[in-house]
Scaffold this active site. Structure first.
Site, short mmCIF file in Angstrom:
data_model
loop_
_atom_site.label_atom_id
_atom_site.label_comp_id
_atom_site.label_asym_id
_atom_site.label_seq_id
_atom_site.Cartn_x
_atom_site.Cartn_y
_atom_site.Cartn_z
N GLU A 143 -20.91 -16.22 -13.30
CA GLU A 143 -21.49 -14.89 -13.29
C GLU A 143 -22.61 -14.70 -14.30
OE1 GLU A 143 -20.83 -12.08 -11.30
OE2 GLU A 143 -19.82 -13.59 -10.07
N SER A 409 31.71 10.66 11.30
CA SER A 409 33.08 10.50 10.79
C SER A 409 33.13 9.95 9.37
CB SER A 409 33.88 9.58 11.72
OG SER A 409 34.06 10.19 12.98
#
Length: 744
Positions: A143, A409
């Site tokens: 870079e 249930s």
């Protein structure tokens, strides 16, 4: 004297060059014969250069030089004005400061392993000194190879970039130094304009004057974007390689540096080939610039980086989301990196995810069921595993916490506990026969009736008519009070159908309420956070072991556990398998097969499974006794490996008069509207009866000191008073903080 005798006149005669003057003899041109002779040398030189042409050439060059100087001066003035204007758009230099990095929240499991990073960055900051030296060098090489030579802006790099842009017809972009890139990330937008580039350069100079090169590159590595939602090198390393940036290899470092060209397109989790191709360019540049040896470069090129499985799409993120929701009420606003230690067990979490997803992948289409949830708590209320759905990447909705569904249930244990607290026993007989309440006629699952049955058999076989009879006998309000006392926080309608689980609840609520059966009757608050500290080690929160106290008397805990064991032995959950462990639980199926539940527990762990569809559409007959039981069994087998075996808190008891098969049951119920909810068969509610005279509770804790069910000394928990006599809600209201984390 000079007049020659001529007479002066006022009229001056000017020479004329027109034809009349010539005609009058006024031609002023010299006669060629009277002109002086010219030298040969002068004539010879005139052959090679014309005087007027040389003068014109010198004049042209002078004009060019002059206007060049003028334009240069005006260009400098214009550039200065442009710089000054763009500088004026920035905050004053004396007020400029590097913005604070958004805080990161590191979420750890119960053994300190990293679960997830949350926050805008996705990972904590790292120091340059802690990174391998080739990592920052990789960024410099690809870079900004003159990083340590320039003062924020590299004129050579800018010139090359401008030339490429002009030749290629591109926008004003490229040629930025690492310092300029950092300035853009810290202060500016991503727009590609000349104005932004000028501001970028100004800020780069400011950064170079304010910070050292090492500080600048450290800031850079912790702030830039690496694709896939990762900001900073630590977050990127964790995401792509499953490790800290402190541990990355040279090929992995090259991949990270190569991402700066195009973080989205080159993200290795989407484009590994492209990422490694760019990484090869980084490695070559590093070798050419002397950052690594040729041998290191060859080895790195021969062994490209490999991406680890991304955990961000796993079920662990349901738990991480729940932690983030709970964190707001624990420490409030966060302005620095923090570390959150949780109760989540990564092994159990992985087993829960596999058990649920494998079962749905294998049988989901056949049974018409698409979603599910699983949550597991230890007897103290600590959440050990939480799976909120089939696939986090497809849906982040946490069904374990937020999906309110009818429990069917699986709600019946609260009805039976209310009945026991009114004086009934597991041996009490009630009639299993058709019943009608205000036009509502509930039926059994199998649509067959067994006549007189004990409560134990009725609960094990999940007989609906008996549950409804018991609910009416004790009163729907009493059932609701028991459920709330044990840990259900949702609103429940005190109507006859509540006995069959007609009000919506969440899986986490149900598992929390069942925990009281597993730990001997103590009410718990489900919690997931145990400690919060800053990245520097300062403690912000520590949870104390606390509960709501006793919510079930030990004698009724023993009765309930004996009854619910039968569900696994002879009842609707006979498929449940947990060799070597005493287990109990209850199945549940809502109307039209929309919801299927199984909640089961041992003295070590309580777990609940829910299956259904998000749009509440019916399944193809998924019941609590098939797929949920299979998922629960697989998970619990894995979760109990290596755990010390401990029995459930049960007692040995027998009624004073054991009922016979032909014992006279209570008369069948066919209640009118005026009798519903009165708590009995049309009269006042039955009064509480004392426990059986020969009831002898067993010591609950058979494991080591500190095991579930034991007190601080390792012995059984002594009996204690139940809040409000066991017939109502807890004595105090629970705030949101208490519900999430317990009493401090």
């Amino acid at each position: 004297m000079f007049g020659g005798g001529r007479k002066k006149t006022r009229n001056r005669i000017e020479p004329r060059l027109d034809s009349r003057a010539g005609a009058a003899g006024g031609d002023l041109r010299a006669d060629p014969a009277e002109r002086p002779p010219t030298s040969r040398k002068r004539k010879a030189s005139s052959r090679y250069a014309s005087g007027p042409s040389r003068k014109r050439r010198r004049s042209l060059l002078g004009h060019i030089a002059y206007w060049g100087v003028v334009l240069s001066v005006w260009g400098v003035i214009a550039l200065g004005a442009l710089v000054a204007y763009n500088a004026s758009q920035l905050p004053p230099i004396d007020q400029l400061a590097v913005p604070k990095r958004p805080p990161n929240i590191a979420i750890l499991s119960d053994d300190g392993s990293l679960i997830a990073n949350r926050g805008d960055t996705g990972g904590p900051a790292v120091r340059l000194i802690d990174l391998p030296p080739y990592l920052p060098k990789a960024f410099v090489a690809i870079e900004d190879k003159r990083f340590y030579e320039h003062h924020g802006v590299d004129p050579l790099g800018v010139s090359r970039a401008l030339l490429r842009d002009v030749v290629g017809g591109g926008s004003v972009e490229g040629g930025s130094t690492l310092t300029q890139q950092l300035a853009k990330n810290l202060f500016l937008t991503r727009e590609r304009t000349l104005s932004r580039k000028i501001q970028e350069a100004i800020l780069a100079f400011w950064l170079e004057r304010r910070y050292s090169k090492d500080q600048i590159i450290e800031l850079y590595l912790n702030r830039v974007y690496f694709g896939s939602g990762a900001y900073g090198v630590e977050a990127a390393s964790q995401k792509y390689f499953g490790k800290s940036a402190r541990l990355v290899t040279l090929p992995e470092a090259a991949v990270l540096a190569g991402l700066m060209k195009s973080p989205t397109k080159l993200a290795p989790d989407h484009n590994l080939a492209g990422a490694n191709e760019r990484a090869a360019q980084v490695i070559t540049a590093m070798a050419e610039q002397g950052h690594i040896t040729e041998a290191m470069a060859k080895a790195a090129l021969a062994n490209p980086a490999q991406v680890k499985r991304d955990k961000s799409a796993g079920s662990i993120n349901y738990a991480a989301d729940y932690v983030m929701d709970a964190l707001d009420d624990t420490v409030g606003a966060i302005d620095e990196d923090i570390v959150v230690t949780t109760t989540i067990n990564l092994t159990m979490q992985g087993e829960a995810e596999r058990a649920l997803t494998d079962e749905l992948n294998a049988k989901g289409a056949k049974f018409g069921v698409e979603q599910g949830a699983l949550v597991a708590l230890d007897p103290n209320g600590a959440i050990k595993a939480m799976v909120g759905g089939r696939n986090y990447a497809d849906s982040q909705f946490n069904r374990a916490v937020a999906a309110k569904r009818q429990p069917g249930s699986s709600f019946k244990p609260f009805v039976y506990l209310a009945a026991l607290e009114k004086g009934l026993t597991p041996d009490t007989v009630r009639e299993d026969a058709p019943i009608t309440v205000k036009g509502w006629s509930p039926e059994n699952y199998s649509r067959e009736y067994f006549g007189p049955v004990t409560l134990t058999k009725a609960l094990a076989l999940s007989l609906n008519t008996v549950a409804v009879r018991l609910g009416l006998e004790v009163g729907p309000k009493a059932v609701v009070a028991v459920a709330h006392r044990l840990g259900i926080t949702s609103d429940l309608d005190p109507v006859p159908s509540i006995a069959l689980g007609s009000s919506d609840v969440t899986p986490l609520e149900m598992v929390s309420a069942y925990t009281a059966f597993a730990n001997g009757g103590l009410g718990v608050q489900p919690h997931v956070i145990t400690r919060v500290r800053t990245a520097n080690g300062k403690q912000l929160y520590a949870r104390r072991n606390s509960n709501f106290g006793r919510v079930i008397d030990p004698q009724y805990v023993a009765m309930m556990n004996q009854m619910m064991q039968e569900t696994l032995l002879t009842g609707t959950a006979r498929k449940a398998e947990l060799p070597g462990w005493q287990a109990a639980g209850k199945t549940g199926t809502s109307q039209d097969w929309r919801d299927a539940w199984f909640l089961g527990y041992t003295s070590y762990l309580v777990a609940g499974v829910w299956l259904g569809n998000d749009d509440n559409s019916p399944t193809k007959k998924v019941s609590g006794g098939n797929l949920p039981v299979e998922i629960w069994s697989r998970f619990m087998k894995a979760a109990h490996e290596g755990a010390p075996v401990a029995a459930l808190p049960v007692g040995t008891w027998r009624s004073a008069e054991a009922p016979s098969a032909d014992a006279s049951p209570a008369p069948p119920l066919n209640l009118t509207g005026s009798q519903i909810g009165t708590g009995g068969r049309g009269g006042r509610p039955p009064q509480p009866a004392p426990p059986p005279e020969n009831f002898t509770p067993q010591a609950r804790a058979v494991g080591p000191r500190g095991a579930p069910g034991a007190n601080a000394d390792g012995g059984p928990v002594p009996p204690a008073e139940i809040p409000n006599g066991g017939r109502g809600p807890p004595a105090r209201d629970k705030g949101l903080l208490d519900k999430l984390f317990g009493t401090l």
